[in-house]
Write a protein that holds these residues in place. Structure first.
Motif, PDB file in Angstrom:
ATOM      1  N   HIS A   8    -112.771 -67.541 -19.073  1.00 30.98           N
ATOM      2  CA  HIS A   8    -113.788 -67.449 -20.128  1.00 30.98           C
ATOM      3  C   HIS A   8    -114.286 -66.025 -20.275  1.00 30.98           C
ATOM      4  O   HIS A   8    -114.172 -65.212 -19.362  1.00 30.98           O
ATOM      5  CB  HIS A   8    -114.978 -68.379 -19.854  1.00 30.98           C
ATOM      6  CG  HIS A   8    -115.743 -68.078 -18.598  1.00 30.98           C
ATOM      7  ND1 HIS A   8    -115.377 -68.555 -17.360  1.00 30.98           N
ATOM      8  CD2 HIS A   8    -116.879 -67.361 -18.390  1.00 30.98           C
ATOM      9  CE1 HIS A   8    -116.249 -68.141 -16.450  1.00 30.98           C
ATOM     10  NE2 HIS A   8    -117.167 -67.403 -17.039  1.00 30.98           N
ATOM     11  N   ALA A  10    -117.976 -64.464 -21.120  1.00 30.62           N
ATOM     12  CA  ALA A  10    -119.367 -64.912 -21.175  1.00 30.62           C
ATOM     13  C   ALA A  10    -120.187 -63.937 -22.001  1.00 30.62           C
ATOM     14  O   ALA A  10    -120.155 -62.723 -21.760  1.00 30.62           O
ATOM     15  CB  ALA A  10    -119.940 -65.018 -19.767  1.00 30.62           C
ATOM     16  N   GLN A  55    -118.006 -68.559 -23.509  1.00 29.27           N
ATOM     17  CA  GLN A  55    -119.162 -69.137 -22.830  1.00 29.27           C
ATOM     18  C   GLN A  55    -120.429 -68.450 -23.347  1.00 29.27           C
ATOM     19  O   GLN A  55    -120.730 -67.318 -22.971  1.00 29.27           O
ATOM     20  CB  GLN A  55    -119.013 -68.921 -21.319  1.00 29.27           C
ATOM     21  CG  GLN A  55    -120.114 -69.521 -20.475  1.00 29.27           C
ATOM     22  CD  GLN A  55    -119.982 -69.057 -19.025  1.00 29.27           C
ATOM     23  OE1 GLN A  55    -120.406 -67.965 -18.667  1.00 29.27           O
ATOM     24  NE2 GLN A  55    -119.363 -69.859 -18.197  1.00 29.27           N
ATOM     25  N   HIS A  79    -119.857 -61.030 -18.770  1.00 27.33           N
ATOM     26  CA  HIS A  79    -118.806 -60.961 -17.748  1.00 27.33           C
ATOM     27  C   HIS A  79    -117.529 -61.625 -18.250  1.00 27.33           C
ATOM     28  O   HIS A  79    -117.531 -62.308 -19.269  1.00 27.33           O
ATOM     29  CB  HIS A  79    -119.258 -61.588 -16.427  1.00 27.33           C
ATOM     30  CG  HIS A  79    -119.504 -63.074 -16.474  1.00 27.33           C
ATOM     31  ND1 HIS A  79    -120.739 -63.611 -16.786  1.00 27.33           N
ATOM     32  CD2 HIS A  79    -118.690 -64.133 -16.261  1.00 27.33           C
ATOM     33  CE1 HIS A  79    -120.663 -64.934 -16.740  1.00 27.33           C
ATOM     34  NE2 HIS A  79    -119.433 -65.286 -16.432  1.00 27.33           N
ATOM     35  N   PHE A 117    -118.544 -64.031  -7.816  1.00 28.64           N
ATOM     36  CA  PHE A 117    -118.775 -62.881  -8.695  1.00 28.64           C
ATOM     37  C   PHE A 117    -118.526 -61.575  -7.947  1.00 28.64           C
ATOM     38  O   PHE A 117    -118.826 -61.447  -6.762  1.00 28.64           O
ATOM     39  CB  PHE A 117    -120.220 -62.894  -9.220  1.00 28.64           C
ATOM     40  CG  PHE A 117    -120.421 -63.798 -10.412  1.00 28.64           C
ATOM     41  CD1 PHE A 117    -120.245 -63.328 -11.702  1.00 28.64           C
ATOM     42  CD2 PHE A 117    -120.775 -65.132 -10.222  1.00 28.64           C
ATOM     43  CE1 PHE A 117    -120.432 -64.151 -12.801  1.00 28.64           C
ATOM     44  CE2 PHE A 117    -120.963 -65.977 -11.316  1.00 28.64           C
ATOM     45  CZ  PHE A 117    -120.793 -65.478 -12.604  1.00 28.64           C
ATOM     46  N   GLU A 129    -115.885 -62.666 -12.692  1.00 27.56           N
ATOM     47  CA  GLU A 129    -116.082 -63.947 -12.032  1.00 27.56           C
ATOM     48  C   GLU A 129    -114.710 -64.548 -11.767  1.00 27.56           C
ATOM     49  O   GLU A 129    -113.895 -64.686 -12.689  1.00 27.56           O
ATOM     50  CB  GLU A 129    -116.903 -64.891 -12.929  1.00 27.56           C
ATOM     51  CG  GLU A 129    -117.123 -66.268 -12.316  1.00 27.56           C
ATOM     52  CD  GLU A 129    -117.900 -67.208 -13.252  1.00 27.56           C
ATOM     53  OE1 GLU A 129    -118.091 -66.866 -14.431  1.00 27.56           O
ATOM     54  OE2 GLU A 129    -118.304 -68.283 -12.788  1.00 27.56           O
TER      55      GLU A 129
HETATM   56 CO    CO Z   1    -118.979 -67.290 -16.066  1.00 23.33          CO
END
Ligand code: CO
Length: 133
Positions: A8, A10, A55, A79, A117, A129
């Motif tokens: 993903h 983010a 996300q 991230h 992370f 992440e």
């Molecule tokens: Co995340």
């Protein structure tokens, strides 16, 4: 190669409903999964794109890392989640390569994942992440 997919990206947003509405109008996107992660002080809305996610992430309390990020830098890319088969192994490999771990060991993430992370410092400026499904 330890990475199997971009899990993903983010994006930190002030108003989760407004961001969902925007992605819905702009792309016809639908929320695939939504979750409050109390330990991180966030609420996430996941929009599925092929086998990855966008996300959208908002703060649920003023002392959460996302709230601090939004206060300091405003909305934007927060991230990148890299999908791995084995989070512990990938974390170990990153630290051996010089990365600074934020999580010293894998921990539960959203969607029932296991995550860790890595600090942007030492990782060319990107908060990473590691995500094991
Ligand atoms: Co995340």
């Amino acid at each position: 190669m330890l990475l199997t997919e971009i899990d993903h990206i983010a994006i930190a947003v002030h108003d989760l409903e407004a961001a969902i509405d925007y992605y819905s109008r702009a792309f016809g996107a639908e929320v695939h999964h939504r979750e409050v992660v109390d330990s991180d002080g966030v609420e996430e809305a996941l929009i599925k794109v092929a086998d990855s996610y966008i996300q959208l992430t908002a703060a649920t309390r003023s002392d959460s890392p996302i709230a601090k990020f939004l206060e300091k830098r405003g909305e934007g890319l927060h991230h990148v989640g890299y999908r791995v088969d084995d989070c512990a192994r990938a974390l170990e490999s990153m630290v051996a390569a010089g990365a600074t771990a934020i999580d010293s060991a894998p921990r539960p993430g959203s969607r029932g994942t296991t995550v860790a992370f890595i600090h942007p410092k030492g990782s060319h400026g990107t908060l990473i992440e590691l995500v094991e499904e």
